[in-house]
Design a protein around this motif. Structure first.
Motif, PDB file in Angstrom:
ATOM      1  N   LEU A   1     -62.447 140.642   7.638  1.00 42.23           N
ATOM      2  CA  LEU A   1     -61.126 140.970   8.172  1.00 42.23           C
ATOM      3  C   LEU A   1     -61.098 142.356   8.811  1.00 42.23           C
ATOM      4  CD1 LEU A   1     -58.882 139.625   5.267  1.00 42.23           C
ATOM      5  CD2 LEU A   1     -58.985 138.716   7.582  1.00 42.23           C
ATOM      6  N   ALA A   2     -61.810 143.321   8.203  1.00 40.81           N
ATOM      7  CA  ALA A   2     -61.730 144.716   8.657  1.00 40.81           C
ATOM      8  C   ALA A   2     -62.179 144.881  10.098  1.00 40.81           C
ATOM      9  CB  ALA A   2     -62.554 145.615   7.741  1.00 40.81           C
ATOM     10  N   GLY A   3     -63.309 144.254  10.450  1.00 36.65           N
ATOM     11  CA  GLY A   3     -63.830 144.386  11.810  1.00 36.65           C
ATOM     12  C   GLY A   3     -62.833 143.865  12.834  1.00 36.65           C
ATOM     13  N   THR A   4     -62.300 142.685  12.576  1.00 39.71           N
ATOM     14  CA  THR A   4     -61.318 142.093  13.492  1.00 39.71           C
ATOM     15  C   THR A   4     -60.063 142.954  13.577  1.00 39.71           C
ATOM     16  OG1 THR A   4     -62.099 139.873  12.961  1.00 39.71           O
ATOM     17  CG2 THR A   4     -59.919 140.046  13.959  1.00 39.71           C
ATOM     18  N   PHE A   5     -59.628 143.424  12.446  1.00 35.20           N
ATOM     19  CA  PHE A   5     -58.402 144.203  12.371  1.00 35.20           C
ATOM     20  C   PHE A   5     -58.513 145.513  13.155  1.00 35.20           C
ATOM     21  CE2 PHE A   5     -55.390 147.014  10.153  1.00 35.20           C
ATOM     22  CZ  PHE A   5     -54.241 146.239  10.260  1.00 35.20           C
ATOM     23  N   VAL A   6     -59.588 146.262  12.931  1.00 40.49           N
ATOM     24  CA  VAL A   6     -59.757 147.552  13.605  1.00 40.49           C
ATOM     25  C   VAL A   6     -59.981 147.362  15.104  1.00 40.49           C
ATOM     26  CG1 VAL A   6     -61.228 149.601  13.771  1.00 40.49           C
ATOM     27  CG2 VAL A   6     -60.578 148.720  11.531  1.00 40.49           C
ATOM     28  N   ARG A   7     -60.775 146.349  15.471  1.00 37.19           N
ATOM     29  CA  ARG A   7     -61.000 146.097  16.908  1.00 37.19           C
ATOM     30  C   ARG A   7     -59.702 145.700  17.617  1.00 37.19           C
ATOM     31  NH1 ARG A   7     -65.949 144.120  14.984  1.00 37.19           N
ATOM     32  NH2 ARG A   7     -65.080 142.041  14.672  1.00 37.19           N
ATOM     33  N   SER A   8     -58.841 144.943  16.929  1.00 35.27           N
ATOM     34  CA  SER A   8     -57.561 144.573  17.551  1.00 35.27           C
ATOM     35  C   SER A   8     -56.698 145.814  17.773  1.00 35.27           C
ATOM     36  CB  SER A   8     -56.829 143.545  16.679  1.00 35.27           C
ATOM     37  OG  SER A   8     -56.414 144.114  15.451  1.00 35.27           O
ATOM     38  N   ALA A   9     -56.735 146.754  16.834  1.00 37.76           N
ATOM     39  CA  ALA A   9     -55.969 147.996  16.975  1.00 37.76           C
ATOM     40  C   ALA A   9     -56.491 148.820  18.154  1.00 37.76           C
ATOM     41  CB  ALA A   9     -56.051 148.805  15.690  1.00 37.76           C
ATOM     42  N   LEU A  10     -57.797 148.957  18.239  1.00 39.43           N
ATOM     43  CA  LEU A  10     -58.396 149.725  19.332  1.00 39.43           C
ATOM     44  C   LEU A  10     -58.117 149.070  20.682  1.00 39.43           C
ATOM     45  CD1 LEU A  10     -61.787 150.554  17.588  1.00 39.43           C
ATOM     46  CD2 LEU A  10     -59.966 152.191  18.133  1.00 39.43           C
ATOM     47  N   LYS A  11     -58.122 147.758  20.694  1.00 39.31           N
ATOM     48  CA  LYS A  11     -57.821 147.038  21.943  1.00 39.31           C
ATOM     49  C   LYS A  11     -56.390 147.313  22.383  1.00 39.31           C
ATOM     50  CE  LYS A  11     -57.948 142.348  23.942  1.00 39.31           C
ATOM     51  NZ  LYS A  11     -56.858 142.591  24.851  1.00 39.31           N
ATOM     52  N   MET A  12     -55.444 147.265  21.451  1.00 37.74           N
ATOM     53  CA  MET A  12     -54.051 147.560  21.790  1.00 37.74           C
ATOM     54  C   MET A  12     -53.924 148.945  22.414  1.00 37.74           C
ATOM     55  SD  MET A  12     -51.742 146.267  18.571  1.00 37.74           S
ATOM     56  CE  MET A  12     -52.106 144.757  17.687  1.00 37.74           C
ATOM     57  N   VAL A  13     -54.612 149.936  21.811  1.00 36.06           N
ATOM     58  CA  VAL A  13     -54.445 151.328  22.226  1.00 36.06           C
ATOM     59  C   VAL A  13     -55.186 151.630  23.525  1.00 36.06           C
ATOM     60  CG1 VAL A  13     -54.874 153.733  21.594  1.00 36.06           C
ATOM     61  CG2 VAL A  13     -54.067 152.118  19.867  1.00 36.06           C
ATOM     62  N   PHE A  14     -56.477 151.306  23.581  1.00 36.06           N
ATOM     63  CA  PHE A  14     -57.309 151.782  24.686  1.00 36.06           C
ATOM     64  C   PHE A  14     -57.472 150.792  25.827  1.00 36.06           C
ATOM     65  CE2 PHE A  14     -58.880 154.370  21.081  1.00 36.06           C
ATOM     66  CZ  PHE A  14     -58.573 155.615  21.601  1.00 36.06           C
ATOM     67  N   THR A  15     -57.406 149.506  25.551  1.00 35.31           N
ATOM     68  CA  THR A  15     -57.592 148.520  26.619  1.00 35.31           C
ATOM     69  C   THR A  15     -56.265 148.071  27.209  1.00 35.31           C
ATOM     70  OG1 THR A  15     -59.610 147.711  25.537  1.00 35.31           O
ATOM     71  CG2 THR A  15     -58.614 146.297  27.224  1.00 35.31           C
ATOM     72  N   ASP A  16     -55.335 147.661  26.344  1.00 31.03           N
ATOM     73  CA  ASP A  16     -54.077 147.084  26.819  1.00 31.03           C
ATOM     74  C   ASP A  16     -52.991 148.119  27.057  1.00 31.03           C
ATOM     75  OD1 ASP A  16     -55.378 144.641  26.401  1.00 31.03           O
ATOM     76  OD2 ASP A  16     -54.580 144.467  24.358  1.00 31.03           O
ATOM     77  N   ASN A  17     -53.061 149.271  26.342  1.00 33.06           N
ATOM     78  CA  ASN A  17     -51.990 150.270  26.371  1.00 33.06           C
ATOM     79  C   ASN A  17     -50.653 149.614  26.054  1.00 33.06           C
ATOM     80  OD1 ASN A  17     -50.772 152.790  26.665  1.00 33.06           O
ATOM     81  ND2 ASN A  17     -50.497 152.564  28.880  1.00 33.06           N
ATOM     82  N   PHE A  18     -50.670 148.767  25.036  1.00 32.81           N
ATOM     83  CA  PHE A  18     -49.467 148.050  24.594  1.00 32.81           C
ATOM     84  C   PHE A  18     -49.633 147.836  23.096  1.00 32.81           C
ATOM     85  CE2 PHE A  18     -46.612 144.270  24.363  1.00 32.81           C
ATOM     86  CZ  PHE A  18     -45.499 144.831  24.983  1.00 32.81           C
ATOM     87  N   VAL A  19     -48.947 148.670  22.302  1.00 30.84           N
ATOM     88  CA  VAL A  19     -49.237 148.769  20.876  1.00 30.84           C
ATOM     89  C   VAL A  19     -48.038 148.312  20.039  1.00 30.84           C
ATOM     90  CG1 VAL A  19     -49.983 150.302  19.011  1.00 30.84           C
ATOM     91  CG2 VAL A  19     -50.764 150.711  21.348  1.00 30.84           C
ATOM     92  N   HIS A  20     -48.289 147.448  19.091  1.00 31.81           N
ATOM     93  CA  HIS A  20     -47.282 147.033  18.112  1.00 31.81           C
ATOM     94  C   HIS A  20     -46.880 148.280  17.318  1.00 31.81           C
ATOM     95  CE1 HIS A  20     -45.251 145.074  14.860  1.00 31.81           C
ATOM     96  NE2 HIS A  20     -45.660 143.869  15.153  1.00 31.81           N
ATOM     97  N   SER A  21     -45.596 148.646  17.378  1.00 31.76           N
ATOM     98  CA  SER A  21     -45.165 149.916  16.792  1.00 31.76           C
ATOM     99  C   SER A  21     -44.228 149.753  15.601  1.00 31.76           C
ATOM    100  CB  SER A  21     -44.496 150.788  17.862  1.00 31.76           C
ATOM    101  OG  SER A  21     -45.405 151.081  18.890  1.00 31.76           O
ATOM    102  N   ASP A  22     -44.285 148.593  14.965  1.00 32.75           N
ATOM    103  CA  ASP A  22     -43.520 148.399  13.730  1.00 32.75           C
ATOM    104  C   ASP A  22     -44.456 147.807  12.676  1.00 32.75           C
ATOM    105  OD1 ASP A  22     -41.389 148.379  11.988  1.00 32.75           O
ATOM    106  OD2 ASP A  22     -40.501 146.536  12.749  1.00 32.75           O
ATOM    107  N   LEU A  23     -45.613 148.445  12.563  1.00 27.40           N
ATOM    108  CA  LEU A  23     -46.650 147.901  11.692  1.00 27.40           C
ATOM    109  C   LEU A  23     -46.521 148.431  10.267  1.00 27.40           C
ATOM    110  CD1 LEU A  23     -49.786 148.043  13.994  1.00 27.40           C
ATOM    111  CD2 LEU A  23     -48.728 145.989  13.063  1.00 27.40           C
ATOM    112  N   HIS A  24     -46.566 147.529   9.340  1.00 25.36           N
ATOM    113  CA  HIS A  24     -46.725 147.841   7.923  1.00 25.36           C
ATOM    114  C   HIS A  24     -47.314 146.580   7.292  1.00 25.36           C
ATOM    115  CE1 HIS A  24     -43.101 145.435   7.154  1.00 25.36           C
ATOM    116  NE2 HIS A  24     -42.507 146.130   8.101  1.00 25.36           N
ATOM    117  N   PRO A  25     -47.854 146.671   6.085  1.00 19.26           N
ATOM    118  CA  PRO A  25     -48.538 145.507   5.498  1.00 19.26           C
ATOM    119  C   PRO A  25     -47.690 144.238   5.467  1.00 19.26           C
ATOM    120  CG  PRO A  25     -49.025 147.471   4.225  1.00 19.26           C
ATOM    121  CD  PRO A  25     -48.005 147.872   5.239  1.00 19.26           C
ATOM    122  N   GLY A  26     -46.362 144.382   5.407  1.00 22.83           N
ATOM    123  CA  GLY A  26     -45.508 143.196   5.373  1.00 22.83           C
ATOM    124  C   GLY A  26     -45.428 142.463   6.693  1.00 22.83           C
ATOM    125  N   ASN A  27     -45.897 143.100   7.772  1.00 22.54           N
ATOM    126  CA  ASN A  27     -45.880 142.465   9.092  1.00 22.54           C
ATOM    127  C   ASN A  27     -47.246 141.944   9.510  1.00 22.54           C
ATOM    128  OD1 ASN A  27     -43.183 142.724   9.594  1.00 22.54           O
ATOM    129  ND2 ASN A  27     -43.345 144.591  10.815  1.00 22.54           N
TER     130      ASN A  27
END
Length: 486
Positions: free
Chosen positions: A303-329
């Motif tokens: 899970l960790a690899g997929t999770f971190v890569r998805s975060a980096l993709k949002m920030v550096f590739t897409d420049n479109f980041v989910h901004s209401d993140l917490h474990p419940g989401n």
């Protein structure tokens, strides 16, 4: 004819004046309510400050051995902050979100202040089913059930937040039926939010105009409230969440291990959003943190690899980041492949707030990551000053050099940990970025509020990634995104 037109115009003018009077009356009444709610802090806040000062003084005199005073200090501070959080929650969704938003602005407020506000949660009592039914009729017509959407009072309420609550329902078509999630805004939420935002804007303009201190001007309160108002308005228009979900789905369409619910066409309005139900088998990602068995640790690494890569993709590739993140989401679905292998699909919910960085802030963020690799924080700090919309470093003797050197010190501390492999367990990118934001606050280097939101999102993502797999090499994972190969 002329008399009739004149009479109509007078009536419209009277209606406008009545609306203004009602609005003014609400603002005055709401202002009184807010003052009354926060008035106990006139006593609690100084009391906490006095106890804290006495505690620090005694600790200096007694060589840090007086544990009772430390306990008293924490107790006094906790009472003041507990009441503050209670007051914000009592005053409604706009104030809850204001506290949550302020918790992300480490470029404006001290870290301790932000940490306290981050404890705010936005769960509320569910509204009556009669309101849900009325809203569905207004959105989709009285025949919505015959068109396929079936939602009964006995259906499960999946959650109730500060702005809306979510049901599990059924959507039928001519060929099949499936479970869906139906999000419905709370009663009069838009009106309540707009009135509170008007009051906040008035107070911000008053403070900015009447207090001629540079430190107050640096806070840029009117612009900060405007930014916050934009966030709140997006929260109370579910068409925005639909658009965000469609953008995220498009960005991750080639990533089968990451999933965003699909909004159901023709079943979205300003107050209602119908989307895919992620399934009864989906589990919060926190569930996987409880299993320390060999198989559990293997699941976490996957899970960790997929999770971190998805975060980096949002920030550096897409420049479109989910901004209401917490474990419940963040949820995880387990699926079986044709070879009977378990595949993990990470599902992100509540995409009502998404952040996009302006070109200069995007460059700053990328430069900070590159500075970690090349240990050149001084250059990154200098570029941040040059790109800032407002800064006072240049007008302070040695200020520019002090800020750039401060960034270099933060980067060097981080860079020195390369010997430990730069794993998530050894380093914290979120902590690094938070320290840089604190430097921006101290040296009055203004950045876009979106940058601060991105930093908080990254801290949440990184914290979850660290809990899943502390041995994941962060720089190795991030490098393809930094050099533009992903």
């Amino acid at each position: 004819m002329t008399i009739r037109i004149h009479h109509t115009n007078n009536k419209k003018e009277q209606t406008r004046w009545l609306q203004r009077l009602r609005h003014a009356a609400f603002v005055i009444w709401r202002g009184i309510e807010i003052v009354v709610m926060f008035s106990p802090l006139v006593v609690l806040a100084p009391a906490a400050a006095i106890v804290s000062y006495a505690d620090s003084s005694w600790k200096r005199l007694l060589g840090h051995t007086n544990h009772n005073l430390q306990h008293n200090s924490s107790f006094a501070s906790n009472i003041a902050w507990s009441y503050t959080l209670f007051s914000l929650q009592y005053l409604g969704p706009a104030f809850v979100k204001l506290g949550q938003w302020a918790a992300t602005r480490r470029d404006l407020f001290p870290v301790s202040f932000c940490i306290r506000l981050s404890e705010l949660h936005s769960s509320t009592q569910p509204h009556a089913f009669a309101h849900t039914q009325k809203t569905l009729v207004e959105a989709f017509g009285e025949n919505y059930e015959s068109r396929g959407l079936v939602l009964k009072e006995s259906d499960i309420i999946l959650g109730s937040g500060s702005a809306a609550q979510v049901y599990k329902a059924t959507l039928k078509s001519a060929t099949n039926e499936k479970s869906v999630a139906v999000k419905v805004l709370h009663p009069s939420i838009g009106l309540k939010v707009e009135r509170d935002l008007s009051l906040m804007q008035y107070i911000a303009n008053f403070i900015d105009t009447c207090i001629p201190l540079q430190s107050v001007k640096m806070l840029s309160l009117p612009r900060a409230v405007t930014n916050f108002a934009d966030i709140m308005r997006r929260q109370v228009d579910l068409r925005v969440e639909r658009d965000n979900l469609e953008s995220f789905r498009d960005n991750f369409k080639s990533s089968p291990a990451v999933y965003f619910p699909e909004p159901q066409r023709h079943w979205v309005s300003e107050q209602v959003l119908v989307e895919d139900y992620i399934g009864d088998g989906a589990r919060p990602i926190s569930h996987y943190l409880e299993d320390d068995s060999v198989n559990g640790l293997k699941e976490r690494r996957a899970l960790a690899g997929t999770f971190v890569r998805s975060a980096l993709k949002m920030v550096f590739t897409d420049n479109f980041v989910h901004s209401d993140l917490h474990p419940g989401n963040v949820f995880v679905r387990e699926e079986k492949s044709e070879q009977n292998e378990t595949k993990y699909v990470i599902t992100f919910l509540d995409a009502g707030i998404a952040t996009t960085l302006q070109p200069n802030d995007r460059k700053n963020l990328r430069d900070l990551f590159k500075a970690v690799v090349f240990n050149d924080g001084y250059t990154a700090g200098t570029l941040m000053i040059e790109r800032a919309r407002f800064e006072r470093c240049s007008s302070i003797p040695g200020g520019k050099e002090k800020f750039a050197s401060g960034v270099q010190d933060v980067i060097s501390e981080f860079h020195d940990k390369r010997k430990q492999g730069l794993t998530l367990g050894a380093v914290s990118i979120g902590a690094l970025l938070a320290k840089v934001l604190d430097l921006c606050r101290v040296y009055h280097v203004e950045i876009d509020p979106a940058m601060s939101s991105i930093v908080i999102s990254m801290m949440v993502l990184e914290g979850l990634g660290r809990s899943l797999d502390p041995d994941l090499n962060l720089i190795k994972t991030a490098m393809p995104f930094l050099v533009g190969k992903v």
